[in-house]
Structure formats: structure tokens, C-alpha cells
Design a protein around this motif. Sequence first.
Motif, short mmCIF file in Angstrom:
data_model
loop_
_atom_site.label_atom_id
_atom_site.label_comp_id
_atom_site.label_asym_id
_atom_site.label_seq_id
_atom_site.Cartn_x
_atom_site.Cartn_y
_atom_site.Cartn_z
N LEU A 166 71.01 -42.11 -63.30
CA LEU A 166 70.26 -43.02 -62.43
C LEU A 166 69.41 -43.91 -63.31
O LEU A 166 68.81 -43.45 -64.28
CB LEU A 166 69.34 -42.23 -61.48
N ALA A 167 69.31 -45.18 -62.94
CA ALA A 167 68.51 -46.11 -63.73
C ALA A 167 67.01 -45.90 -63.51
O ALA A 167 66.18 -46.34 -64.30
CB ALA A 167 68.89 -47.55 -63.40
N ARG A 168 66.66 -45.23 -62.43
CA ARG A 168 65.25 -44.95 -62.17
C ARG A 168 65.15 -43.70 -61.33
O ARG A 168 66.12 -43.29 -60.70
CB ARG A 168 64.58 -46.11 -61.46
N ARG A 169 63.98 -43.08 -61.33
CA ARG A 169 63.81 -41.87 -60.55
C ARG A 169 62.61 -41.93 -59.61
O ARG A 169 62.31 -40.95 -58.93
CB ARG A 169 63.63 -40.67 -61.48
N THR A 170 61.92 -43.07 -59.62
CA THR A 170 60.78 -43.18 -58.71
C THR A 170 60.91 -44.47 -57.91
O THR A 170 61.57 -45.41 -58.34
CB THR A 170 59.44 -43.22 -59.48
N ALA A 171 60.25 -44.48 -56.77
CA ALA A 171 60.28 -45.65 -55.92
C ALA A 171 59.03 -45.65 -55.06
O ALA A 171 58.32 -44.64 -54.98
CB ALA A 171 61.52 -45.64 -55.04
N GLN A 224 66.44 -51.92 -55.53
CA GLN A 224 67.82 -51.83 -56.02
C GLN A 224 67.93 -50.59 -56.88
O GLN A 224 67.22 -50.44 -57.86
CB GLN A 224 68.17 -53.07 -56.86
N LEU A 225 68.84 -49.73 -56.53
CA LEU A 225 69.10 -48.57 -57.36
C LEU A 225 70.41 -48.79 -58.10
O LEU A 225 71.42 -49.14 -57.49
CB LEU A 225 69.19 -47.29 -56.52
N ALA A 226 70.37 -48.62 -59.40
CA ALA A 226 71.59 -48.74 -60.21
C ALA A 226 71.90 -47.38 -60.81
O ALA A 226 71.00 -46.58 -61.08
CB ALA A 226 71.40 -49.77 -61.31
N TRP A 236 77.02 -49.14 -60.80
CA TRP A 236 76.99 -49.18 -59.33
C TRP A 236 75.60 -49.56 -58.88
O TRP A 236 74.60 -49.10 -59.47
CB TRP A 236 77.33 -47.80 -58.76
N ARG A 237 75.50 -50.38 -57.83
CA ARG A 237 74.19 -50.78 -57.32
C ARG A 237 74.17 -50.73 -55.80
O ARG A 237 75.17 -51.01 -55.15
CB ARG A 237 73.88 -52.23 -57.74
N LEU A 238 72.98 -50.40 -55.29
CA LEU A 238 72.81 -50.44 -53.85
C LEU A 238 71.35 -50.68 -53.52
O LEU A 238 70.47 -50.26 -54.27
CB LEU A 238 73.29 -49.13 -53.20
N PRO A 239 71.09 -51.37 -52.42
CA PRO A 239 69.72 -51.44 -51.93
C PRO A 239 69.37 -50.14 -51.24
O PRO A 239 70.18 -49.60 -50.48
CB PRO A 239 69.76 -52.60 -50.93
N LEU A 240 68.20 -49.61 -51.54
CA LEU A 240 67.83 -48.30 -50.99
C LEU A 240 66.39 -48.32 -50.52
O LEU A 240 65.53 -48.93 -51.16
CB LEU A 240 68.03 -47.23 -52.08
N THR A 241 66.14 -47.65 -49.42
CA THR A 241 64.77 -47.48 -48.93
C THR A 241 64.53 -46.01 -48.70
O THR A 241 65.28 -45.36 -47.96
CB THR A 241 64.56 -48.23 -47.59
N LEU A 242 63.49 -45.48 -49.33
CA LEU A 242 63.08 -44.10 -49.07
C LEU A 242 61.91 -44.19 -48.10
O LEU A 242 60.84 -44.67 -48.44
CB LEU A 242 62.68 -43.40 -50.38
N HIS A 243 62.15 -43.74 -46.88
CA HIS A 243 61.19 -44.02 -45.81
C HIS A 243 59.97 -43.13 -45.82
O HIS A 243 58.97 -43.44 -45.18
CB HIS A 243 61.90 -43.93 -44.46
N GLU A 244 60.05 -42.01 -46.51
CA GLU A 244 58.94 -41.05 -46.49
C GLU A 244 58.53 -40.72 -47.92
O GLU A 244 59.32 -40.87 -48.85
CB GLU A 244 59.39 -39.76 -45.80
N PRO A 245 57.29 -40.24 -48.08
CA PRO A 245 56.89 -39.78 -49.41
C PRO A 245 57.59 -38.47 -49.76
O PRO A 245 58.05 -37.76 -48.86
CB PRO A 245 55.38 -39.54 -49.27
#
Length: 274
Positions: free
Chosen positions: A64-69, A76-78, A125-134
Motif C-alpha cells: 500500500l502506498a499509504r496506511r493512514t487517512a 486516492q489509494l495506490a 492500482w489506484r482507487l478513490p477511497l473514503t473511510l467513513h469512521e475513525p
Amino acid sequence: MTRTTPVKLGAFAAALALLFGAAALAGGAVKPLRAGAKTSADMGMDAMAVRGLAVSDDKFTLHLARRTAQQGKTFQLAFRITDNRGATVREFDVEHTKRMHFIVVRRDMTDFQHLHPVESPDGTWRLPLTLHEPGSYRVFADFAVDGKPHTLADDLSTDGAVTWQPLPKPNLVATTDGFKVHLSEGPTEAGKESTLNFVVTRNGHRLQTQDYLGAKGHLVALRQGDLAFLHVHPAPDTLDFDAAFPSPGQYRLFLQFKIDGQVHTAEFTQEVSR
Ligand SMILES: [Cu+2]
């Protein structure tokens, strides 16, 4: 490693299988979930393998390109999949009409999302992602290469005060978007194959589901605790799934189906006895 060709995504099926076939509910022949240690005779070792517990398996690794949001903010998650030699994999099979299936769920199995990232020529691979909760989320990359399914998993997290939800009690009826989904099941014993039949109704009338990812429905099953990813396959043209739960305990089932062009998700808690 190889160049991508639109082939069938075999792996996808393996990891999450959600099937929808509203009409027929008889116990169809579905393939077992991939899970656990115990093998039942007609299932075969491969089908019982638990997946989705680690970032790597015997062949591939998820990066994963990142682990926090930030909670509630679309980003964008890559990510990439690499092979044993560290080379980025670019060629995947097509399964369930897609070459990559991406499942996102919070650790308490809320905020379930089933997404389909887009691949760049370099294998990113890329996708728009929303994490709705903490809180902490589990993400699963579900794919197949050379006809063999793989499910790799990692964690993402968002800041904020977390209120974990208890797993809902076992249920045989779920409501979603004005639909009622009924689950009928045989005895569910650990290590044995059982058939899960789903019927979708609205206002008391049984509905047919539309094709979604090449089937009448799609089912993802996750084990409480470690969120092991079970692969369930439906019988053709039905919403009947044969599943083999690897161990006793509780599982969360996410049934996705399409009606009137919209995809809906019905959630169930399944108790598996020893
Ligand atoms: Cu998918």
C-alpha cells in the motif's frame, strides 16, 4: 511482471464470492469457502485454505502506498502487487468480470466496501477511497494470477475517537435499501460444507436480481477476530452458495446484489458450531 491483458480474474472469485440469484433457492452446488485447517472430504485442501491474513503469501506481496487517512475524506489509494523477486506484477486474470477486487472493512466489520481499482501500465492500482469512521480498517486485494486465486491484506487507519460496534447477533433476515433478504441455511458445522440460500424480497414479493460481476450475487464472508477471508461461490444463476467454515465461531456475511441497476449489500451474522 507481465503486461496486462484483460483475462478473467480468477482470483477474485476465490476470495470473496458473493452470489446472487434471487429466484432459485434450492441448495445449489457452490464451491466451499476458502478457509481453515480442517478439510472436509469433498472440498479439497486448496478450497479450504484460509486467505487474507497477511500482506504476503507464497508468491505475492501487497504494497500500500499509504496506511493512514483522514476520516470521511476521499483520497486516492495506490498499491502494487509484487512477486517473489520484487518485480511488480502487471498481468492478472479476470474473474467475476474484474482483474482486481478490493474489499475494505473496519475492524469491527462495519463500513464494508467492495471496490474495483484501475491499473496503470506500470502495474500500479489506484482507487478513490473514503473511510467513513475513525479507527483501523482491513483492506483485501483479491486477484488471480495464472489461474490461482490470492487474497492479500493490510491495514489502514484514520484518526479520531473510535466507538467499536459489537458484532450483531446472528440473523436470518436483513433489511437494506427497502429490500428484505432472507437467509436459509443448513446446519453450519465447522469444517463441513453447508449451503446458504438467499431470497430477496420487496413488499413481500420475491425479486430476481440482475447480473452483478457475472453472477446473480456476490458473497463475502469474514471470520470474526482475525477477519480471515472466505471464498464462497454460488451455483450458476442462483443465490445459493456453498460454504465451508473452517472453524467454530461467528462470521459476517456480506451479500451484494443488483436490482434496478443499483448494488445493495445485505449483512448477516452466521454462527458456526463445532
Ligand atoms: Cu469485486
